[in-house]
Each structure stands twice: as structure tokens, then as C-alpha cells.
Design an enzyme around this catalytic site. Structure first.
Site, PDB file in Angstrom:
ATOM      1  CE  LYS A  16     -11.671  99.340  -9.614  1.00 25.35           C
ATOM      2  NZ  LYS A  16     -12.936  99.778  -9.017  1.00 25.35           N
ATOM      3  NE  ARG A  76     -15.370 106.669  -0.660  1.00 25.55           N
ATOM      4  CZ  ARG A  76     -16.598 106.169  -0.795  1.00 25.55           C
ATOM      5  NH1 ARG A  76     -17.388 106.025   0.261  1.00 25.55           N
ATOM      6  NH2 ARG A  76     -17.047 105.806  -1.976  1.00 25.55           N
TER       7      ARG A  76
END
Length: 519
Positions: A290, A365
Site C-alpha cells: 500500500k 476475497r
């Protein structure tokens, strides 16, 4: 609940969930007369109607002080011979409901933040049951007074709330029932907040297992825990792939609630629900690191979905839930270690589907897919599957920080989520499960890839998850924007909000199995 105390190199005696103890110690009573020991007494005043004579001020004088009676407004009136009076806005008469009452109670709690003992007059709202009104006031006050304190060593200006008195002439038994329910739901929410606020070095997947065992024992839940060896045998390639770069092992925590009568005898459930929660204890983004900014500091809250499920399930027995509930907490770090999954890697999910990884920061996910498949394998099969996750920045950009996204393959289940969200004031906005976007998940080397195109990321993420629910009625809550706030906002206190806890409680208490078993 007696939680284990944790120790780390720089921190000793770390209590993982002190707010649970604080709420248990808070005295909440119902009375008809104002208690002399209260530091602040709250009175509701709307934008219209009479002003209580006890204030000693008329409406023009209140207006001159900047108080118009709007929801969220408050004015503290000190007195020389008694507790301070706190005037709280209730808005227009036609718009008064549980949400405005909860917000007004939160405003009162913040205005009286210096007082350890508060009292407030419980209003009689048209069309609102006394128990519901009392619950909303208790939730508003307790949640607004929340502060995350276990790592603070300096003295605090705001003392913990020691006592709350509801002044009411309404039927006392109904009010007391609402008070106790409000205490239970607020306690559960603050458990989720404590866990989500905890630094990732102190709250690892293994330590969350310890906490879950305490919660399960205290709340009448069954618990099973699967470590990395068990996950490998189970074929949970998503969990193992995301965990590969971490020095901390993963944990899949399975919780089960079965309804019982007052004598402990099993009851036939009104329906069966499976919950799957994203429990990324810390999300660096993996090799797709990130940006180097404060977003990293917020990534300890990437396990907020799992925290909400654990907290919600802790309340089911106390509230007499009639549905059978199974929760899967998918807990691991996502770190950029030497063995971390790489772009282009292919993972095999539980059940055999293969997934090409094209974004290591789309890891939620990947762990959720294993939990969803496990839910479909339950016997008897669940009537509905509900997952909750801090899943996509796309959802946060679309909805901001006040609404979570909801999407599903069965409108009846989605409608139940929306109804629970409205009642709990943990609001949602429905997105379409647009199958025209499904082709964006097609992979050249695997069954599907873990990201779609640059647009509608919240929808392509949901389409990915739908691949693993086997057609069972399912809804997905994307709480990326609602999991934390940067400033106090009504009943949401700065930091982790515990979003989803009360929504799930309301959903499970009111759950009705869909008429059809498959979409």
C-alpha cells in the site's frame, strides 16, 4: 468474560477488551425522580413545542444561546445548587424515531462527557415501544462514551461512565427490558471496537483465537479452530496463499450457536444462517504494498468483519435468538515476506476452483472464498449465507463513511439486511449484482482472477464471491468505509466503529428463511 492478558516486547499487561468490563460495571437504572448524585441531567427539546419548566429558560433564551432543538444539538446549563442540565435537540416532531432518539442520546453523552453519573428523561414517542426507546437511549449513551484506553497511561479528562439513570413514567418492566437489551448490544459493539482498535502486534490471529474461546465459553457457543496444517488438509488455498508472507500463522475460527430453551434443551431453529467474516489482522497489501501514508495505520481494522461476527454471536443467547448460526472468522496477516504470494500465482480454493492472483492487495476475497465454500458444505445446508468485510476502496469512494454497500443474489435476504440496517442505524446502500461485469473476472490461466477492471470494483468483488456460494441465498456487506471514523460522529466514536455488530444482531433475531432454497 475473563480475557487473557497479553504481553509484548514494549507493552505489558495488555487487556484486549476492557470495554466489556466497563459496561458490565456501569449501573443502569430506571427511576421516576432525578437522582441527586447525577453530574448531568438530560432533557429533550425539539424545534417546536413546550420547553420543560425545570430549565428556567424559555425558547427565545435558548435560541440566543445558539440552541434551536435540532437533532444532535446540545447545551449545558450549569447550576449552583444541583447537577448541570443538558438540553438535547430532538428535531421536528414528525421526524422523531429510534434513529433520531439514538443520535440525541449520543449528543447528550458527549455534552456530559465530564460526568461519571448521568441521568436523562426518556421521551414517550408516538409509535415507538418503550422498550425500543430505552434500548436506543442506552445504545446512544454507552456507544458515544466509548474510548479506547488500554494503552493510555496518562490520566484522562473524560472519566468512564459509572452510572446512567433513565427517568421515565412509562411501564417500568418494558423500559427495563429495553435497557438490558441496549446494554447487551452496546457491549457487543464495544467488544468489536476494542478488537479492531488493538494494534496488530498485540492482536494476532492466534490471540484472537484465545479471545474467541473466552467469548464462546461465556456465550453458549461451540468453537472449532483450524491452524495452518488443518487448512492445508482442507484445501483452503486462499487462506494459505494470503498468509504465505507472514511470520504469524493463520487461524480459521468456526463458531456455532444453536437455540435452546430456558432449561438448556435444543429448539428447532426458525432458520439456518452462515456468516463469513474477513479477518485480515493487518493488511500491508502484500507484495503490492500500500502507499506510504497513514492508510497503513488503519489496516489493523481490516479484521473488522470477523470482529463484528464474533461480537454479534456473543449476544445471541442473551437475546434469545431463534435461528441457528455458524460463523467463520478467516484470520491471517497479509505481509510482503520472502514467501509471499506473487502476481501471477494461482491459488486453489476449497472445492477446487483456481484463482489467478493479479493484485495481492485484493486478498480479502481470497480468504473469504474458502469460508464461503465451507458454509455451502454444511449439513443441513444454510438457508442463507451472509458475509461482511472491509473489502473494497471502490465502495468507500462510492458511499463515503456513513453507508456500507450490500449486494446479493437473493432480494429477500438483501431486504432483511436492509431492514436490520435501518433499525440499528448501521445503514446500507444496495448495489446491483450486474452479471454483465462477470467477464472482467475471466482469466487466461485459471478459472477466474481476483480483480476486475478499474471501475465498479465493489460489484466485481461481489461477483467474485458469488462464484463460491453454490446458488444458496446470499448477501455481501462491504463495510470498507464504515469500519472506522476519524472524528466522533453521533454514537460512532473516533477509531473503530464496531459497524455491523448491531446490524447482524438485528438480522439474526428477525431472520426468516427464504421461501425458495436457491436463487
Amino acid at each position: 468474560m475473563t480475557f487473557p492478558t497479553f504481553h509484548a516486547e514494549a507493552v505489558s499487561d495488555f487487556h484486549p477488551a476492557p470495554s466489556v468490563d466497563e459496561i458490565a460495571a456501569t449501573q443502569i437504572q430506571v427511576a421516576k425522580a432525578m437522582p441527586k448524585e447525577a453530574g448531568g441531567i438530560g432533557m429533550f427539546v425539539g424545534v417546536e413545542g413546550d420547553v420543560p419548566r425545570e430549565l428556567g429558560l424559555d425558547r427565545p433564551r435558548l435560541a440566543s444561546a445558539g440552541f434551536a432543538g435540532k437533532v444532535g444539538q446540545s447545551l449545558v446549563i450549569p447550576r449552583a445548587d444541583g447537577p448541570a442540565l443538558v438540553v438535547v435537540g430532538m428535531g421536528e416532531k414528525a421526524g422523531r424515531d429510534l434513529t433520531s432518539l439514538r443520535h440525541a442520546a449520543a449528543a447528550f453523552a458527549r455534552a456530559g462527557s465530564r460526568y461519571a453519573h448521568l441521568a436523562i428523561t426518556l421521551p414517550d414517542l408516538v409509535g415507538v415501544a418503550p422498550a425500543d426507546a430505552a434500548q436506543a437511549v442506552v445504545e446512544g449513551v454507552l456507544l458515544a462514551r466509548y474510548r479506547y484506553r488500554p494503552l493510555k497511561r496518562m490520566s484522562q479528562q473524560e472519566p468512564p461512565l459509572e452510572a446512567l439513570t433513565l427517568l421515565s413514567s412509562l411501564p417500568p418492566e418494558e423500559v427495563k427490558r429495553g435497557v438490558e437489551r441496549g446494554r447487551v448490544t452496546a457491549r457487543a459493539t464495544e467488544l468489536a471496537r476494542d478488537l479492531s482498535n488493538a494494534p496488530a502486534t498485540l492482536l494476532t490471529a492466534r490471540r484472537l483465537e484465545e479471545i474467541a474461546r473466552v467469548v464462546a465459553e461465556s456465550s453458549g457457543l461451540d468453537i472449532e479452530v483450524f491452524d495452518e496444517k488443518a487448512l492445508a488438509k482442507m484445501g483452503c488455498g486462499g487462506m494459505l496463499g494470503v498468509n504465505a508472507g507472514s511470520s504469524e500463522p493463520p487461524r480459521l475460527i468456526k463458531l456455532s450457536y444453536r437455540p435452546k430453551d430456558g432449561k438448556g434443551k435444543a429448539l428447532e431453529p426458525v432458520g439456518r444462517v452462515s456468516l463469513i467474516g474477513k479477518g485480515i489482522m493487518y493488511d500491508s497489501g502484500g507484495l503490492g504494498l500500500k502507499p506510504n501514508d497513514l492508510v497503513h495505520a488503519a489496516m489493523k481494522t481490516d479484521m473488522s468483519g470477523a470482529a463484528a461476527i464474533l461480537a454479534a454471536m456473543s449476544a445471541l443467547a442473551s437475546l434469545g435468538a431463534k435461528a441457528s448460526v455458524t460463523g467463520y472468522l478467516m484470520c491471517t496477516d497479509n505481509m510482503p515476506g520472502g514467501k509471499a504470494m506473487r502476481l501471477g500465482d494461482v491459488l486453489t480454493a476449497r472445492g477446487g476452483k483456481t484463482v489467478e492472483v493479479l493484485n495481492t492487495d485484493a486478498e480479502g476475497r481470497l480468504v473469504m472464498m474458502d469460508g464461503l465454500v465451507l458454509a455451502t458444505e454444511e449439513q443441513p445446508a444454510p438457508d442463507a449465507i451472509l458475509d461482511i468485510a472491509t473489502l473494497t476502496g471502490a465502495c468507500e469512494r462510492a458511499l463515503g463513511n456513513d453507508n456500507a454497500g450490500v449486494i446479493g443474489n437473493h432480494q429477500g435476504v438483501v431486504d432483511q439486511v436492509c431492514a436490520a440496517a435501518e433499525k440499528s442505524d448501521e445503514t446500507v446502500w444496495q448495489f446491483p449484482l450486474d452479471k454483465r461485469l462477470r467477464q472482467e473476472l475471466d482469466s487466461e490461466v485459471a478459472d477466474l482472477k481476483n480483480i476486475g477492471g478499474v471501475n465498479a470494483g465493489q460489484i466485481t468483488a461481489a461477483l467474485f464471491l458469488e462464484e463460491f456460494v453454490a446458488g444458496i441465498p446470499w448477501a455481501h456487506i462491504d463495510m470498507a468505509g464504515t469500519s472506522r471514523v476519524e472524528t466522533d460522529k453521533s454514537w460512532r466514536s473516533k477509531g473503530a466503529t464496531g459497524y455491523g455488530t448491531r446490524l447482524l444482531i438485528e438480522f439474526l433475531l428477525g431472520f426468516k428463511a427464504p421461501g425458495e432454497t436457491r436463487h
